[in-house]
Design a protein around this motif. Structure first.
Motif, PDB file in Angstrom:
ATOM      1  N   TRP A  14       0.876  -1.192  -0.171  1.00  0.00           N
ATOM      2  CA  TRP A  14      -0.406  -0.017   0.165  1.00  0.00           C
ATOM      3  C   TRP A  14       1.284   0.995  -0.073  1.00  0.00           C
ATOM      4  O   TRP A  14       0.306   2.554  -0.121  1.00  0.00           O
ATOM      5  N   LYS A  39      -5.010   7.708  -3.673  1.00  0.00           N
ATOM      6  CA  LYS A  39      -5.632   7.008  -2.332  1.00  0.00           C
ATOM      7  C   LYS A  39      -6.185   6.087  -2.192  1.00  0.00           C
ATOM      8  O   LYS A  39      -6.086   5.162  -1.215  1.00  0.00           O
ATOM      9  N   LEU A  43      -5.912   2.935   0.165  1.00  0.00           N
ATOM     10  CA  LEU A  43      -6.623   1.734   1.137  1.00  0.00           C
ATOM     11  C   LEU A  43      -7.442   0.946   1.267  1.00  0.00           C
ATOM     12  O   LEU A  43      -7.214  -0.459   1.534  1.00  0.00           O
ATOM     13  N   ILE A  63     -12.603   2.052   6.192  1.00  0.00           N
ATOM     14  CA  ILE A  63     -11.356   2.525   5.893  1.00  0.00           C
ATOM     15  C   ILE A  63     -11.098   3.535   6.746  1.00  0.00           C
ATOM     16  O   ILE A  63     -10.153   3.707   6.831  1.00  0.00           O
ATOM     17  N   THR A  66      -8.619   2.129   8.621  1.00  0.00           N
ATOM     18  CA  THR A  66      -7.306   2.111   8.020  1.00  0.00           C
ATOM     19  C   THR A  66      -6.495   2.637   7.885  1.00  0.00           C
ATOM     20  O   THR A  66      -5.503   2.840   7.749  1.00  0.00           O
ATOM     21  N   ALA A  67      -7.092   4.139   7.090  1.00  0.00           N
ATOM     22  CA  ALA A  67      -6.182   5.087   6.371  1.00  0.00           C
ATOM     23  C   ALA A  67      -5.771   5.466   7.901  1.00  0.00           C
ATOM     24  O   ALA A  67      -4.094   6.055   7.266  1.00  0.00           O
TER      25      ALA A  67
END
Length: 91
Positions: A14, A39, A43, A63, A66-67
């Motif tokens: 990532w 982005k 993600l 989400i 996770t970011a």
């Protein structure tokens, strides 16, 4: 006989490999869209690596968590929708 060189895969998929300058002269919307897609891809990859394989399990909170975990600014609602679309299209 020529020997092929092999580029090793990154440990953390990532993370961007190397930043290149974006082409000049495009409208601002193009740059915003381009960065949003990058982005969303980062993600989506991080979510898939963590075991979220179904778009319905990737709600906005998941989400955004996770970011935070991978060190990316919190995504907008539009970016979250794009992440789910990327996960959906991978099946």
């Amino acid at each position: 006989m020529a020997v092929a060189t092999v580029t090793p895969l990154p440990i953390e998929a990532w993370k961007p490999l190397k930043k290149k300058p974006l082409p000049a002269g495009r409208p601002r919307e193009w740059y915003v869209s381009h960065n949003r897609r990058l982005k969303a891809m980062r993600l989506a990859i991080a979510l898939l690596d963590s075991g979220v394989y179904v778009a319905s399990r990737a709600d906005d909170a998941t989400i955004r968590n996770t970011a935070h975990r991978i060190g990316v600014h919190p995504p907008s609602d539009a970016t979250c929708r794009m992440v789910r679309a990327l996960i959906r299209s991978g099946r």
